[in-house]
Write a protein that holds these residues in place. Structure first.
Motif, PDB file in Angstrom:
ATOM      1  N   LYS A 204      -4.968  -0.259  11.406  1.00 32.10           N
ATOM      2  CA  LYS A 204      -4.422  -1.493  10.838  1.00 32.10           C
ATOM      3  C   LYS A 204      -3.982  -1.275   9.386  1.00 32.10           C
ATOM      4  CE  LYS A 204      -7.276  -4.610  13.635  1.00 32.10           C
ATOM      5  NZ  LYS A 204      -8.368  -5.620  13.590  1.00 32.10           N
ATOM      6  N   VAL A 205      -4.820  -0.581   8.603  1.00 28.64           N
ATOM      7  CA  VAL A 205      -4.503  -0.363   7.196  1.00 28.64           C
ATOM      8  C   VAL A 205      -3.293   0.559   7.055  1.00 28.64           C
ATOM      9  CG1 VAL A 205      -5.370   0.599   5.020  1.00 28.64           C
ATOM     10  CG2 VAL A 205      -6.862  -0.805   6.451  1.00 28.64           C
ATOM     11  N   GLU A 206      -3.183   1.568   7.936  1.00 25.38           N
ATOM     12  CA  GLU A 206      -2.017   2.459   7.891  1.00 25.38           C
ATOM     13  C   GLU A 206      -0.724   1.683   8.138  1.00 25.38           C
ATOM     14  OE1 GLU A 206      -3.941   6.743   9.333  1.00 25.38           O
ATOM     15  OE2 GLU A 206      -3.027   5.383  10.794  1.00 25.38           O
ATOM     16  N   ILE A 207      -0.770   0.730   9.056  1.00 20.37           N
ATOM     17  CA  ILE A 207       0.415  -0.104   9.329  1.00 20.37           C
ATOM     18  C   ILE A 207       0.739  -0.968   8.118  1.00 20.37           C
ATOM     19  CG2 ILE A 207       1.295  -1.981  10.752  1.00 20.37           C
ATOM     20  CD1 ILE A 207      -0.341  -0.819  13.081  1.00 20.37           C
ATOM     21  N   LYS A 208      -0.310  -1.564   7.513  1.00 14.69           N
ATOM     22  CA  LYS A 208      -0.079  -2.387   6.317  1.00 14.69           C
ATOM     23  C   LYS A 208       0.485  -1.560   5.176  1.00 14.69           C
ATOM     24  CE  LYS A 208      -3.695  -5.832   7.198  1.00 14.69           C
ATOM     25  NZ  LYS A 208      -4.961  -6.428   6.682  1.00 14.69           N
ATOM     26  N   ALA A 212       4.032  -2.016   3.284  1.00 14.57           N
ATOM     27  CA  ALA A 212       4.097  -2.215   1.834  1.00 14.57           C
ATOM     28  C   ALA A 212       5.027  -1.193   1.182  1.00 14.57           C
ATOM     29  CB  ALA A 212       2.687  -2.118   1.240  1.00 14.57           C
ATOM     30  N   GLU A 213       4.972   0.053   1.640  1.00 16.88           N
ATOM     31  CA  GLU A 213       5.852   1.088   1.088  1.00 16.88           C
ATOM     32  C   GLU A 213       7.311   0.802   1.441  1.00 16.88           C
ATOM     33  OE1 GLU A 213       2.746   4.877   1.189  1.00 16.88           O
ATOM     34  OE2 GLU A 213       4.102   4.513   2.862  1.00 16.88           O
ATOM     35  N   ASN A 214       7.565   0.320   2.645  1.00 11.47           N
ATOM     36  CA  ASN A 214       8.942  -0.001   3.040  1.00 11.47           C
ATOM     37  C   ASN A 214       9.492  -1.156   2.214  1.00 11.47           C
ATOM     38  OD1 ASN A 214       9.025   2.011   4.965  1.00 11.47           O
ATOM     39  ND2 ASN A 214       8.299   0.660   6.620  1.00 11.47           N
ATOM     40  N   TRP A 216       8.653  -1.879  -0.820  1.00 13.16           N
ATOM     41  CA  TRP A 216       8.930  -1.374  -2.171  1.00 13.16           C
ATOM     42  C   TRP A 216      10.215  -0.544  -2.178  1.00 13.16           C
ATOM     43  CZ3 TRP A 216       8.404   3.813  -4.160  1.00 13.16           C
ATOM     44  CH2 TRP A 216       8.589   3.889  -5.553  1.00 13.16           C
ATOM     45  N   LEU A 217      10.433   0.279  -1.137  1.00 10.70           N
ATOM     46  CA  LEU A 217      11.657   1.082  -1.055  1.00 10.70           C
ATOM     47  C   LEU A 217      12.895   0.192  -0.936  1.00 10.70           C
ATOM     48  CD1 LEU A 217      10.510   3.990   1.313  1.00 10.70           C
ATOM     49  CD2 LEU A 217      11.014   4.126  -1.139  1.00 10.70           C
ATOM     50  N   ASN A 218      12.810  -0.825  -0.115  1.00 10.17           N
ATOM     51  CA  ASN A 218      13.936  -1.762   0.017  1.00 10.17           C
ATOM     52  C   ASN A 218      14.240  -2.447  -1.304  1.00 10.17           C
ATOM     53  OD1 ASN A 218      14.193  -1.170   2.741  1.00 10.17           O
ATOM     54  ND2 ASN A 218      12.842  -2.849   3.384  1.00 10.17           N
ATOM     55  N   PHE A 219      13.156  -2.790  -2.013  1.00 11.04           N
ATOM     56  CA  PHE A 219      13.347  -3.440  -3.312  1.00 11.04           C
ATOM     57  C   PHE A 219      14.057  -2.503  -4.282  1.00 11.04           C
ATOM     58  CE2 PHE A 219      11.751  -4.069  -7.633  1.00 11.04           C
ATOM     59  CZ  PHE A 219      12.153  -5.378  -7.872  1.00 11.04           C
ATOM     60  N   PHE A 239       4.557  -4.934  -5.954  1.00 12.30           N
ATOM     61  CA  PHE A 239       4.676  -4.051  -4.789  1.00 12.30           C
ATOM     62  C   PHE A 239       3.800  -2.800  -4.948  1.00 12.30           C
ATOM     63  CE2 PHE A 239       8.963  -6.103  -4.048  1.00 12.30           C
ATOM     64  CZ  PHE A 239       8.598  -6.695  -2.851  1.00 12.30           C
ATOM     65  N   GLN A 240       3.820  -2.225  -6.141  1.00  6.61           N
ATOM     66  CA  GLN A 240       3.025  -1.021  -6.386  1.00  6.61           C
ATOM     67  C   GLN A 240       1.520  -1.306  -6.309  1.00  6.61           C
ATOM     68  OE1 GLN A 240       4.580   0.280 -10.169  1.00  6.61           O
ATOM     69  NE2 GLN A 240       6.260   1.452  -9.238  1.00  6.61           N
ATOM     70  N   ARG A 241       1.142  -2.483  -6.818  1.00  5.24           N
ATOM     71  CA  ARG A 241      -0.273  -2.853  -6.759  1.00  5.24           C
ATOM     72  C   ARG A 241      -0.726  -3.033  -5.313  1.00  5.24           C
ATOM     73  NH1 ARG A 241       0.078  -6.586 -10.017  1.00  5.24           N
ATOM     74  NH2 ARG A 241       0.269  -8.376  -8.611  1.00  5.24           N
ATOM     75  N   GLU A 242       0.114  -3.620  -4.485  1.00  4.98           N
ATOM     76  CA  GLU A 242      -0.214  -3.808  -3.064  1.00  4.98           C
ATOM     77  C   GLU A 242      -0.377  -2.453  -2.372  1.00  4.98           C
ATOM     78  OE1 GLU A 242       1.641  -6.011   0.913  1.00  4.98           O
ATOM     79  OE2 GLU A 242       2.748  -6.030  -0.995  1.00  4.98           O
ATOM     80  N   ILE A 243       0.525  -1.494  -2.717  1.00  8.80           N
ATOM     81  CA  ILE A 243       0.424  -0.162  -2.129  1.00  8.80           C
ATOM     82  C   ILE A 243      -0.878   0.523  -2.564  1.00  8.80           C
ATOM     83  CG2 ILE A 243       1.450   2.155  -2.147  1.00  8.80           C
ATOM     84  CD1 ILE A 243       4.191   0.780  -2.367  1.00  8.80           C
TER      85      ILE A 243
END
Length: 323
Positions: A204-208, A212-214, A216-219, A239-243
């Motif tokens: 689950k965490v790997e999916i989250k 989150a990384e996607n 940030w990349l889109n942003f 975004f970075q804090r969430e990652i």
């Protein structure tokens, strides 16, 4: 001084009376002892057999599954089953369970006095073993036979009392084997469930983290130049804090998985039999020496009481004649 003389005199007088009527005391003691010997000779013998089980979880409980080392934020996210150092069973409860007693009643047991094994219903003379009332009576009798005590060191001592010494041994060893298999199987299942739970949380965490990384990349693709825009800089920091949070959770769960795998690779035994039950040479009931001593004391008391009644009767008879 006079009182001492009176007491000595009274004691001497009483002793003299008892000696003069010693035949009564000897007779009462003899009768009491003979009755005690007859009781000992014909009373049903009860044999005791003991087995001990040691709880190895005291040592393994120190290997807590990692939650104590985790930050408070992550304690609710890892394997809840493996994080609990307490063991979800209590051996005395298993010994006292109806399920175990019904299992004991259903088996055939080797009896010293019988040629072929029989179940306890037949051994105790119960006619209808299928009746609920008879089963309850047999279970009640079995409860009186089995006792369990716990020492401070985690040692469980199971005692079985029976009219047959071999039956006591067999039941005690069966209970010990049953408990060891039951507890170890349950604990093995719990460890597997804990590991499975941790693996699911990691997934689950790997999916989250990937999401989150996607985001940030889109942003960053939409906003390649954000140095002069405080709003966009703040959004990127979020975004970075969430990652970072998801990465920390994933690290903590990986530690948890390593500890769960370590527990699963260790010895599966949580409890084990320390001392097997062995047949006792002598019965514990009836207690011959104690019965003889008590009968001897009672015989003397009864003898003295009879002497006192005899003297009282003579005094009353004498007073009636004098009057």
């Amino acid at each position: 001084m006079n009182n001492d003389k009176i007491e000595d005199f009274n004691f001497y007088k009483i002793f003299k009376i008892v000696v003069e009527n010693r035949n009564i005391v000897i007779l009462s003691v003899s009768v009491a002892v003979i009755l005690a010997v007859l009781y000992i000779a014909f009373a049903a013998r009860v044999y005791e057999s003991k087995t001990s089980i040691v709880d190895l979880s005291y040592e393994s409980n120190n290997l807590v599954s990692g939650l104590s080392d985790m930050p408070p934020l992550f304690k609710g996210l890892s394997g809840a089953v493996s994080s609990d150092s307490s063991i979800p069973y209590f051996i005395p409860d298993i010994v006292e369970s109806r399920l175990l007693k019904e299992k004991i009643l259903s088996l055939d047991w080797k009896i010293e006095s019988l040629d072929s094994p029989v179940n306890l219903f037949e051994f105790w003379g119960f006619e209808d073993s299928g009746s609920l009332e008879i089963t309850d009576s047999a279970i009640s009798k079995l409860e009186d036979m089995i006792k369990v005590e716990v020492t401070d060191s985690g040692l469980y001592i199971i005692t079985v009392l029976s009219e047959d010494r071999q039956l006591s041994v067999n039941i005690a060893n069966f209970i010990s084997t049953y408990i060891v298999e039951y507890v170890n199987n349950k604990q093995s299942d719990l460890k597997l469930k804990a590991l499975d739970h941790t693996l699911k949380e990691i997934k689950k965490v790997e999916i989250k983290l990937e999401k989150a990384e996607n985001r940030w990349l889109n942003f960053r693709e939409k906003h390649p130049m954000i140095m002069d825009n405080p709003t966009l800089m703040l959004e990127e920091a979020r975004f970075q804090r969430e990652i970072k949070i998801e990465e920390q959770i994933l690290i903590a769960l990986e530690v948890e998985r390593a500890k769960d795998e370590n527990l699963n690779s260790k010895l599966d035994e949580v409890v084990t039999q320390l001392d097997p039950a062995r047949p006792s040479f002598a019965s514990i009931y009836p207690r011959s020496f104690l019965i003889i001593v008590i009968s001897f004391i009672l015989g003397n008391i009864i003898g003295i009481a009879l002497i006192s009644l005899n003297i009282t009767r003579k005094n009353i008879y004498r007073e009636l004649n004098n009057s």
